[in-house]
Enzyme design. Structure first.
Site, short mmCIF file in Angstrom:
data_model
loop_
_atom_site.label_atom_id
_atom_site.label_comp_id
_atom_site.label_asym_id
_atom_site.label_seq_id
_atom_site.Cartn_x
_atom_site.Cartn_y
_atom_site.Cartn_z
CG HIS A 125 0.66 6.24 0.06
ND1 HIS A 125 -0.83 7.16 -0.56
CD2 HIS A 125 -0.55 5.94 0.38
CE1 HIS A 125 -1.91 7.05 -0.42
NE2 HIS A 125 -1.46 6.33 0.23
CD GLU A 185 -5.10 6.94 0.55
OE1 GLU A 185 -4.99 5.62 0.40
OE2 GLU A 185 -4.28 7.31 1.47
CG HIS A 232 -1.69 1.06 1.32
ND1 HIS A 232 -2.98 1.36 0.80
CD2 HIS A 232 -2.13 2.27 1.80
CE1 HIS A 232 -3.51 2.51 1.12
NE2 HIS A 232 -2.65 3.40 1.89
CD GLU A 233 1.50 3.88 3.63
OE1 GLU A 233 1.84 5.01 3.40
OE2 GLU A 233 0.40 3.27 4.23
#
Length: 489
Positions: free
Chosen positions: A258, A284, A254-255
């Site tokens: 980003h 997101e 997830h990170e």
């Protein structure tokens, strides 16, 4: 120099200073010794005072009046600087500094209260944060207070639009959840110990598989995973629970989403308003598509299953199909960051309603825990068993990020649209994922969205990448197809 050239040079220094402030924030959560909290709060307040003075410098208004844009990029640059100037000049310097100092302190107080399961240790500080955020919203608002805060994270979106989106999503999400939870198929869950060092090694391999540039980044541990930075210094964090390796692996992916957005922005925009992700909803969309549509796909989980068996030995799930179902197991758990794709948006809807009431003064901080617990039981059918599984689980409110939560769901909606457009345009995505490479997908995302940074407004950014206006339909269709297949509906 022309007025526009002077504005560029001035803005470059302001952006550089903001990068330093962000690095201090990263250090506070990932490296700083606990005893330095008061000192760091004073440092953050001092730096915010400098930044606020620069962002409200009257010379900016003169440059904006005189600057002439010769290209769409220059016009967008001017628009973004003007937007920042108009917002910042409404906020008193005293309030900007006070917010920076308080939220720096509050993050540490929240972390200790969370670890101790002691809401009373955090509530007085949260009351002060809410008071200051209401004051900030009143300075910025041209109508609804909450809209003024949301606008920091998703420019142009209102609570009414977000509420309407949630109203359209909820019936299909709830209906699908009820079908899944009532299905005959029972999906296995992990019951094994997964050592920390091995989890982190696999997390690093997964980040590399999604294109994270380790020469311009690093991975560290944090209470609440986050990414930080832009350009050539973009850092990610994760956390480890030895009974749940998915927490670490998928937080890292997830990170990485980003971080790859920030690393992928055209270098010519470094130290300019165009050199960052355009909004948190678009940001997101990258983290969620990396984590879910790509990272939780059957193709990638098949590859991941092999890596985990090699690393951990037999952990009780023998086949790639069973592992895919395990990764995507639907369960009404407490924790948003660990939620399956069906429940995740329900977590956000709850937070959206609660924080809107907090800012509007309809809900006071002293009553927040009770309101959270009641709403959670109503929405998820489970009683909250401890504060760290309830309103203390997220870092956001402690650091004043009111208005941020709905951008997660907006990001999910955008990710659904991007996934549809990407798979229509690119062949071989799943074949590559099955070999441990997200490159065909991430190349498309970089070329069609990430490289542009803040060049276009948020919805226009998604529409440009997809070729159609964003809506909830692609996300909901994807969820119904995916979980219908897993659970045999």
């Amino acid at each position: 120099m022309t007025a526009f050239q002077e504005l560029i040079a001035y803005q470059r220094e302001t952006e550089a200073l903001s990068h330093i402030a962000e690095r201090l924030g990263w250090d506070q959560e990932a490296m700083m010794p606990r005893g330095a909290a008061e000192q760091r709060a004073d440092e953050m307040a001092a730096l915010e005072s400098v930044l606020h003075a620069r962002r409200t410098n009257p010379r900016i208004e003169v440059w904006l009046t005189r600057a002439e844009a010769k290209t769409p990029e220059e016009a967008r640059f001017i628009d973004l600087v003007a937007r920042s100037y108009n917002r910042e000049t409404r906020i008193p310097a005293r309030l900007a500094s006070e917010l920076a100092r308080l939220t720096s302190l509050s993050q540490g107080i929240w972390a200790e209260a969370r670890a101790a399961e002691d809401p009373s240790a955090f509530l007085p500080t949260l009351e002060e944060v809410v008071r200051l955020k209401r004051e900030q919203a009143a300075c910025l608002s041209e109508g609804d207070l909450y809209d003024a805060l949301v606008d920091d994270y998703e420019p142009g979106v209102t609570y009414r639009e977000l509420g309407a989106m949630f109203d359209r999503m909820r019936p299909r999400l709830v209906a699908l959840r009820e079908k899944v939870l009532g299905a005959d198929r029972k999906v296995a869950k992990l019951d094994h110990v997964f050592p920390e060092a091995t989890q982190l090694r696999i997390a690093r391999i997964a980040a590399a598989a999604f294109g994270y540039d380790w020469t311009r980044g690093r991975l560290d541990m944090a209470v609440h995973p986050f990414s930080s930075g832009s350009g050539n210094d973009v850092r990610i964090t994760t956390r480890v629970v030895e009974s749940d390796p998915f927490n670490c692996i998928y937080s890292t992916i997830h990170e990485t989403g980003h971080a790859c957005y920030e690393q992928g922005i055209d270098q010519q925009h470094l130290f300019s308003p165009l050199g960052r992700g355009v909004s948190m909803g678009v940001h997101e969309s990258q983290s969620r598509i990396y984590e879910n549509q790509l990272g939780r796909s059957a193709a990638f989980t098949g590859w991941l299953h092999t890596r985990m068996v090699d690393a951990f030995g037999d952990f009780g799930i023998d086949s790639p199909d069973a592992f895919y179902a395990c990764v995507n197991r639907v369960n009404p758990g407490y924790i948003r960051t660990e939620a399956d794709e069906l429940h995740y948006n329900l977590h956000i809807m709850m937070r959206f309603d609660l924080e809107r009431d907090l800012i509007a003064g309809k809900l006071e901080v002293v009553d927040l825990e009770e309101a959270w617990n009641a709403r959670f039981e109503a929405d998820f059918g489970v009683k909250v068993d401890r504060p760290s599984h309830g309103f203390l689980q997220d870092v956001h409110w402690s650091v004043g990020l009111f208005g941020y939560f709905p951008t997660y769901s907006l990001g999910n909606v955008y990710a659904g649209c991007l996934n549809k457009a990407m798979r229509d345009a690119v062949q071989g995505i799943d074949a590559a994922l099955a070999e441990g490479s997200a490159k065909p997908a991430t190349d498309w995302l970089r070329a069609n969205l990430q490289c542009f940074g803040g060049l276009r407004p948020p919805r226009e950014t998604i529409e440009h990448a997809c070729g159609f206006a964003p809506s909830e339909e692609p996300l909901l269709d994807y969820l119904e197809e995916k979980f219908g297949a897993i659970y045999g509906l």
